[in-house]
Each structure stands twice: as structure tokens, then as C-alpha cells.
Design a protein around this motif. Structure first.
Motif, PDB file in Angstrom:
ATOM      1  N   THR A 126       0.807  -1.226   0.000  1.00 29.27           N
ATOM      2  CA  THR A 126       0.000   0.000   0.000  1.00 29.27           C
ATOM      3  C   THR A 126       0.841   1.278   0.000  1.00 29.27           C
ATOM      4  OG1 THR A 126      -0.134  -0.070   2.418  1.00 29.27           O
ATOM      5  CG2 THR A 126      -1.903  -1.154   1.183  1.00 29.27           C
ATOM      6  N   HIS A 127       2.147   1.164   0.178  1.00 33.77           N
ATOM      7  CA  HIS A 127       2.996   2.360   0.185  1.00 33.77           C
ATOM      8  C   HIS A 127       3.103   2.955  -1.217  1.00 33.77           C
ATOM      9  CE1 HIS A 127       5.297   1.408   4.163  1.00 33.77           C
ATOM     10  NE2 HIS A 127       4.052   1.788   4.360  1.00 33.77           N
ATOM     11  N   ARG A 128       3.142   4.281  -1.286  1.00 38.13           N
ATOM     12  CA  ARG A 128       3.267   4.954  -2.582  1.00 38.13           C
ATOM     13  C   ARG A 128       4.744   5.094  -2.957  1.00 38.13           C
ATOM     14  NH1 ARG A 128      -1.605   6.276  -4.172  1.00 38.13           N
ATOM     15  NH2 ARG A 128      -3.223   6.712  -2.618  1.00 38.13           N
ATOM     16  N   LEU A 129       5.010   5.038  -4.258  1.00 39.57           N
ATOM     17  CA  LEU A 129       6.393   5.089  -4.732  1.00 39.57           C
ATOM     18  C   LEU A 129       7.090   6.380  -4.307  1.00 39.57           C
ATOM     19  CD1 LEU A 129       6.097   3.650  -8.366  1.00 39.57           C
ATOM     20  CD2 LEU A 129       6.511   2.429  -6.219  1.00 39.57           C
ATOM     21  N   GLY A 130       6.330   7.473  -4.262  1.00 36.57           N
ATOM     22  CA  GLY A 130       6.920   8.757  -3.904  1.00 36.57           C
ATOM     23  C   GLY A 130       7.493   8.789  -2.502  1.00 36.57           C
ATOM     24  N   GLY A 131       7.026   7.883  -1.639  1.00 39.50           N
ATOM     25  CA  GLY A 131       7.525   7.836  -0.274  1.00 39.50           C
ATOM     26  C   GLY A 131       8.627   6.825  -0.056  1.00 39.50           C
ATOM     27  N   LEU A 132       9.053   6.156  -1.129  1.00 43.66           N
ATOM     28  CA  LEU A 132      10.090   5.131  -1.023  1.00 43.66           C
ATOM     29  C   LEU A 132      11.459   5.699  -1.375  1.00 43.66           C
ATOM     30  CD1 LEU A 132       8.346   2.082  -2.781  1.00 43.66           C
ATOM     31  CD2 LEU A 132       8.284   2.718  -0.365  1.00 43.66           C
ATOM     32  N   SER A 133      12.492   5.072  -0.867  1.00 33.99           N
ATOM     33  CA  SER A 133      13.858   5.447  -1.243  1.00 33.99           C
ATOM     34  C   SER A 133      14.146   4.943  -2.650  1.00 33.99           C
ATOM     35  CB  SER A 133      14.860   4.831  -0.259  1.00 33.99           C
ATOM     36  OG  SER A 133      14.877   3.416  -0.406  1.00 33.99           O
ATOM     37  N   HIS A 134      15.292   5.390  -3.225  1.00 34.72           N
ATOM     38  CA  HIS A 134      15.682   4.918  -4.565  1.00 34.72           C
ATOM     39  C   HIS A 134      15.795   3.395  -4.581  1.00 34.72           C
ATOM     40  CE1 HIS A 134      16.512   9.081  -5.259  1.00 34.72           C
ATOM     41  NE2 HIS A 134      17.525   9.099  -4.432  1.00 34.72           N
ATOM     42  N   THR A 135      16.418   2.857  -3.535  1.00 37.56           N
ATOM     43  CA  THR A 135      16.618   1.411  -3.479  1.00 37.56           C
ATOM     44  C   THR A 135      15.294   0.676  -3.366  1.00 37.56           C
ATOM     45  OG1 THR A 135      18.767   1.726  -2.432  1.00 37.56           O
ATOM     46  CG2 THR A 135      17.761  -0.443  -2.223  1.00 37.56           C
ATOM     47  N   GLU A 136      14.396   1.179  -2.559  1.00 40.72           N
ATOM     48  CA  GLU A 136      13.089   0.527  -2.402  1.00 40.72           C
ATOM     49  C   GLU A 136      12.308   0.535  -3.708  1.00 40.72           C
ATOM     50  OE1 GLU A 136      12.146   1.339   2.330  1.00 40.72           O
ATOM     51  OE2 GLU A 136      11.771   2.930   0.858  1.00 40.72           O
ATOM     52  N   ARG A 137      12.428   1.617  -4.485  1.00 39.34           N
ATOM     53  CA  ARG A 137      11.738   1.644  -5.784  1.00 39.34           C
ATOM     54  C   ARG A 137      12.341   0.604  -6.728  1.00 39.34           C
ATOM     55  NH1 ARG A 137      11.517   7.282  -4.714  1.00 39.34           N
ATOM     56  NH2 ARG A 137      13.292   7.795  -6.048  1.00 39.34           N
ATOM     57  N   ARG A 138      13.652   0.410  -6.644  1.00 39.57           N
ATOM     58  CA  ARG A 138      14.280  -0.633  -7.466  1.00 39.57           C
ATOM     59  C   ARG A 138      13.805  -2.020  -7.038  1.00 39.57           C
ATOM     60  NH1 ARG A 138      19.618   0.945 -10.100  1.00 39.57           N
ATOM     61  NH2 ARG A 138      19.593   3.209 -10.057  1.00 39.57           N
ATOM     62  N   MET A 139      13.651  -2.234  -5.747  1.00 37.79           N
ATOM     63  CA  MET A 139      13.197  -3.532  -5.278  1.00 37.79           C
ATOM     64  C   MET A 139      11.734  -3.777  -5.671  1.00 37.79           C
ATOM     65  SD  MET A 139      15.956  -4.646  -4.166  1.00 37.79           S
ATOM     66  CE  MET A 139      15.411  -6.253  -3.595  1.00 37.79           C
ATOM     67  N   ALA A 140      10.949  -2.705  -5.805  1.00 42.57           N
ATOM     68  CA  ALA A 140       9.580  -2.859  -6.313  1.00 42.57           C
ATOM     69  C   ALA A 140       9.589  -3.364  -7.753  1.00 42.57           C
ATOM     70  CB  ALA A 140       8.830  -1.531  -6.214  1.00 42.57           C
ATOM     71  N   GLU A 141      10.614  -2.971  -8.524  1.00 43.87           N
ATOM     72  CA  GLU A 141      10.757  -3.477  -9.886  1.00 43.87           C
ATOM     73  C   GLU A 141      11.240  -4.931  -9.890  1.00 43.87           C
ATOM     74  OE1 GLU A 141      10.276  -1.155 -13.187  1.00 43.87           O
ATOM     75  OE2 GLU A 141       8.901  -1.435 -11.501  1.00 43.87           O
ATOM     76  N   VAL A 142      12.036  -5.296  -8.889  1.00 45.45           N
ATOM     77  CA  VAL A 142      12.490  -6.687  -8.780  1.00 45.45           C
ATOM     78  C   VAL A 142      11.290  -7.621  -8.615  1.00 45.45           C
ATOM     79  CG1 VAL A 142      13.717  -8.327  -7.293  1.00 45.45           C
ATOM     80  CG2 VAL A 142      14.789  -6.141  -7.895  1.00 45.45           C
ATOM     81  N   VAL A 143      10.378  -7.278  -7.706  1.00 44.46           N
ATOM     82  CA  VAL A 143       9.229  -8.168  -7.479  1.00 44.46           C
ATOM     83  C   VAL A 143       8.249  -8.120  -8.650  1.00 44.46           C
ATOM     84  CG1 VAL A 143       9.385  -8.159  -4.973  1.00 44.46           C
ATOM     85  CG2 VAL A 143       8.065  -6.381  -6.105  1.00 44.46           C
ATOM     86  N   ARG A 144       8.317  -7.066  -9.477  1.00 39.89           N
ATOM     87  CA  ARG A 144       7.434  -7.011 -10.653  1.00 39.89           C
ATOM     88  C   ARG A 144       7.726  -8.151 -11.614  1.00 39.89           C
ATOM     89  NH1 ARG A 144       6.662  -3.743 -15.673  1.00 39.89           N
ATOM     90  NH2 ARG A 144       8.712  -2.774 -15.453  1.00 39.89           N
ATOM     91  N   MET A 145       8.963  -8.662 -11.612  1.00 39.23           N
ATOM     92  CA  MET A 145       9.277  -9.799 -12.472  1.00 39.23           C
ATOM     93  C   MET A 145       8.385 -10.997 -12.161  1.00 39.23           C
ATOM     94  SD  MET A 145      13.413  -9.964 -12.906  1.00 39.23           S
ATOM     95  CE  MET A 145      13.835  -9.829 -11.174  1.00 39.23           C
ATOM     96  N   LEU A 146       8.046 -11.168 -10.877  1.00 41.70           N
ATOM     97  CA  LEU A 146       7.220 -12.299 -10.465  1.00 41.70           C
ATOM     98  C   LEU A 146       5.733 -11.996 -10.568  1.00 41.70           C
ATOM     99  CD1 LEU A 146       9.285 -13.394  -7.330  1.00 41.70           C
ATOM    100  CD2 LEU A 146       9.384 -14.295  -9.656  1.00 41.70           C
ATOM    101  N   ALA A 147       5.392 -10.717 -10.694  1.00 39.85           N
ATOM    102  CA  ALA A 147       3.981 -10.334 -10.797  1.00 39.85           C
ATOM    103  C   ALA A 147       3.510 -10.260 -12.235  1.00 39.85           C
ATOM    104  CB  ALA A 147       3.770  -8.976 -10.116  1.00 39.85           C
ATOM    105  N   ASP A 148       4.405  -9.935 -13.143  1.00 38.32           N
ATOM    106  CA  ASP A 148       4.062  -9.740 -14.555  1.00 38.32           C
ATOM    107  C   ASP A 148       4.371 -11.030 -15.319  1.00 38.32           C
ATOM    108  OD1 ASP A 148       4.176  -8.934 -17.350  1.00 38.32           O
ATOM    109  OD2 ASP A 148       4.241  -6.866 -16.625  1.00 38.32           O
TER     110      ASP A 148
END
Length: 470
Positions: A126-148
Motif C-alpha cells: 500500500t505504500h506509494r512510490l513517492g515515499g520510497l527510497s531509490h533502493t526501495e523503488r528498485r526492489m519494487a521493480e524486482v518483485v514485478r518480475m514475479l507479478a508480470d
């Protein structure tokens, strides 16, 4: 087990920007169930190739196919941290943003929680990307591999700034992604990482695939020789540290315990620790991003105060930030105004310089579009930034992930640049997630854990002990 046809086959891919030939005939196969690494010098065309394969840029010549059938960019996912996402998106919305069909929010939320739990990646859906650090936004892309569910994933320089634990999370996600026959084209400048994460590694040189190596039987030296025609090693940096103190920090209250340390002229002082160690809090306090109370701070023997980033130029502190930091242009502007050598820096001058830099960047991007020429690669931009910061009248430099996007040859040039900077008596604070670089570039390293400095390493002593134990 899988179709004998390559998952992705590219033949004769060519791309020119005006008279500049970037890709001169790329032939490459991505197999089912494979992570295929792609390395090469800065500006060789790796990102251009990724953009063409994903359908964002058109090739001048060449053909591509998927599992022996027609190429369809809708079946290909591009992960490029340079692409800015809407900061209002939540993590779950970012993970499933390209998934086709109708899915309820409850269903997507359930899937997101399952993926995050499986990977052990600490993000809230539920966290918004704007409130995440650079690294956390990259890790959100890592898990997208398993979601897409798309069959081919093209990853362009995702791992910059990831620490060892996060790289293990990335490796797990890559292995899970390909275990059912999907494939990943993994672009990176980190050669050791390519050999560790990928099944094979392709070297792009002079616009073509020079050679493809089996990771299990390949060394970094073999990759560098294929990239540059000779083996390149990063030679040790000449130490220029003195006993004269240029920065003295006493009782910096940015973590659970007050932090104290000294930086000497000509010294490179590194900081290391996990994400929760307190390193990021120290970094942000010293750059003015998150100011913190301090019992005593002196720069060049004079009392100092860092209440905001605008205080840095008058103290002679230059900052090279992470490439994706939205404040990077503002820090560049502050660095530039130090050229005047004035003790007092006008806020209006910083704002004007920031606007000029942003306009220049927009103009450069627009000219690249009009003239059909490639934009600077990440590594080329990074090297330009480093050369600019080296020319400033700084007493202290704060370098954050300085070698992001640099190939090994440019990293060697960076070491020589660091020698030149420190020979002038400039003190350097180094913040990087790459432990190897900390030992190569630093004179001392402060190891943080649980909000306090736990150890201090003298890198020369560590190297000597390692040699004795060999």
C-alpha cells in the motif's frame, strides 16, 4: 523440456543516429529458462538494444522472433530505473501496472503480499512510490518480475546501489522468474555480478556481439579482454591522507546514539552498514537532506552548521548524489557556484543555476530527438558529473554511489581522478553499497550497526592481514 527454438532470437539488428552507427549487426539468442547477461563499454549501445527489443525504439534493420513466431513487444517487459514512474502509484499498482485483463484490487493485493513474503523483500503493497527510497523503488521493480507474466524481461542497470542482501533477493527473483521457461536479458556494468547472476554473458563491442561466455567457466579478465581488447585491472589508489583535520563531527544526533568522527585532508573515509545501520541517516544529515542536531561541527577549524543543502557551498562541501536522486541537479548547481570561491553563497544564484542546468538537460534531450542521435549513456553522464565536481573549489566532497553505471575502464580513470582530488588536500566522504569499492577507494572505513559506529577499519592494515593469511 522447452521448445528447442530460442525464446528470443535477434538477427542483424542495426541502428544509427545520423552518421553515428551504434548497433552494426547484433545477432543474439535468449534461451528458455535463461538469464543472459549483457556487458560492454559505456556508450556501446546496450540500452539502445534493450529499447529496440522492448519496442520503444525502432531498428534500422534486423529481424526478431519469439519462440520461432513473430516478435511482439507486448510479450516483453522492460525494467529501466531511469524511467520515472508516477509517485502516486502504490507498490501493488506498480507491480501489476502492465498485467492485462480485469483483476480486483483484493486479488492483486493478495498476490502482491504472497510475492513479497516469498522473496523476503520488505515493502508494503500500500505504500506509494513517492515515499520510497531509490533502493526501495528498485526492489519494487524486482518483485514485478514475479507479478508480470510476460515471457521476456529486459533489465537495464537495475542493481546499482543494491547491497549484498538486496542482490541476493534479486538473484532469487531472477531464478524464480526463469524456472518455468521465461527468459531475462540482464544488462549491467558489474562484471562479477553478471557472472554470478547469469547463465551466460554476452559482450557487446563496436556495435556487435563480440563473444558469448558460459558464466560457470569464465573469469572477469576474459570479459574485460573481450570488451576492450586487453585485460584491465583497477590498480591501487595512491594514498594522500594527512594528519590535518578538515572536518570534525562530535555528537551528531541522527541515529539511536550520537555519532562522532573526524575526516583528514586528503583522506577518503568510507561508511558501510545495512539499510537500518544508520549510514543513510549520517549521509542525509551531512548533505542537509535530513538535518540533525550536533554538539559540535567544524570545517577547516571553523564552527559550521548544516541546516539545509544550501549551507553546503559556503562550507566548501561538494556533493555527487545517486544518479536517480531528484536533487542531483540542485547539488550540481551548488557545486558550480563554489567556483566563485565566495564564503557566502546566494540562494538566488543556486536557484538560477539549477534552472539553467535543468534547461540544458532538457535541451540536450530535445536535440538528441531532433538530430536522431543517442542520448548520453548513464555511464557517460556519470563520468561527466565526476569530472565537473573534481574541478570545484571544494574542501570536502561527499560521493554517493560514485561508480554507478561506469564500465571497468572508466572506473580505473575514476581511481586516478580520486588520487588527483585528494592530492589537493580535499577530504572525501564515500557512501557506497559496494564493499569491494570501499576497500579499494578508502583509507579508513567506519562500520555502522544499530545506529552506532561499531568498528573502524584501516584498509591498508586489512589488506596486509589478508596478504599474510594467504
Amino acid at each position: 523440456m522447452w521448445d528447442s527454438e530460442p525464446l528470443l532470437a535477434v538477427r542483424g539488428m542495426r541502428k544509427s543516429f545520423g552518421r553515428l552507427e551504434v548497433l552494426t549487426g547484433v545477432d543474439i539468442d535468449l534461451r528458455h529458462g535463461e538469464v543472459l547477461g549483457m556487458v560492454g563499454p559505456n556508450g556501446v549501445g546496450k540500452s539502445t538494444m534493450a529499447s529496440i527489443i522492448a519496442g520503444y525504439t525502432s531498428a534500422d534493420e534486423g529481424v526478431a522472433s519469439l519462440s520461432g513466431g513473430p516478435w511482439d513487444p507486448r510479450r516483453i517487459m522492460l525494467i529501466d530505473p531511469q524511467n520515472e514512474l508516477d509517485p502516486k502509484l502504490t507498490v501493488v499498482e506498480a507491480m501489476f501496472r502492465h498485467v492485462e485483463g480485469h483483476h480486483s484490487l483484493a486479488e492483486l493485493m493478495s498476490r502482491a503480499k504472497r510475492i513479497l513474503s516469498e522473496t523476503g523483500i520488505h515493502l508494503s503493497p500500500t505504500h506509494r512510490l513517492g515515499g520510497l527510497s531509490h533502493t526501495e523503488r528498485r526492489m519494487a521493480e524486482v518483485v514485478r518480475m514475479l507479478a508480470d507474466p510476460r515471457e521476456v524481461i529486459v533489465i537495464d542497470e537495475l542493481s546499482n546501489a543494491l547491497n549484498a542482501e538486496e542482490l541476493e533477493d534479486l538473484r532469487y527473483a531472477l531464478n524464480r522468474t526463469v524456472e518455468e521457461g521465461r527468459g531475462v536479458l540482464y544488462i549491467t556494468h558489474q562484471l562479477e555480478e553478471a557472472l554470478r547472476l547469469c547463465h551466460r554473458v554476452a559482450v557487446l563491442r563496436d556495435g556487435q556481439v563480440e563473444e558469448i561466455f558460459d558464466s560457470a567457466t569464465t573469469t572477469v579478465d576474459q570479459l574485460t579482454e573481450a570488451m576492450f581488447g586487453s585485460v584491465i585491472e583497477i590498480t591501487p589508489r595512491r594514498a594522500n591522507a594527512t594528519a590535518d583535520i578538515v572536518m570534525d563531527v562530535v555528537g551528531l544526533e541522527c541515529t539511536t546514539e550520537p555519532i562522532s568522527f573526524q575526516l583528514n585532508r586528503g583522506e577518503v573515509l568510507g561508511f558501510t552498514g545495512s539499510r537500518s545501520s544508520g549510514v543513510e541517516e549520517v549521509r542525509d544529515a551531512l548533505t542537509g537532506k535530513r538535518p540533525a542536531p550536533v554538539a559540535s561541527l567544524t570545517v577547516d577549524g571553523r564552527p559550521a552548521r548544516i541546516a539545509a543543502p544550501r549551507d553546503l557551498p559556503s562550507l566548501g562541501i561538494a556533493v555527487l548524489t545517486n544518479m536517480l536522486d531528484p536533487e542531483s541537479e540542485a547539488h550540481a548547481a551548488r557545486n558550480i557556484v563554489m567556483l566563485d570561491g565566495e564564503d557566502q553563497v546566494d540562494d538566488e544564484a543556486i536557484e538560477d543555476t539549477t534552472r539553467i542546468l535543468l534547461l540544458l538537460k532538457e535541451s540536450e534531450d530535445r536535440m538528441s530527438e531532433i538530430l536522431h542521435r543517442p542520448a548520453q549513456s548513464t555511464g557517460q553522464r556519470r563520468w561527466q558529473q565526476m569530472q565537473e565536481i573534481a574541478s570545484q573549489n571544494a574542501r570536502i566532497m561527499i560521493l554517493i554511489q560514485p561508480t554507478d553505471g561506469l564500465d571497468i575502464a572508466t572506473r580505473e580513470r575514476f581511481v586516478r581522478l580520486l588520487e588527483e582530488i585528494t592530492s589537493r588536500g580535499v577530504g572525501v566522504l564515500l557512501f557506497t553499497s559496494d564493499e569491494r569499492e570501499l576497500h579499494q577507494f578508502s583509507d579508513r572505513v567506519l562500520v555502522m550497526a544499530d545506529g552506532r559506529i561499531q568498528e573502524e577499519w584501516d584498509t591498508k592494515a586489512v589488506a596486509t592481514e589478508a596478504t599474510r593469511g594467504a
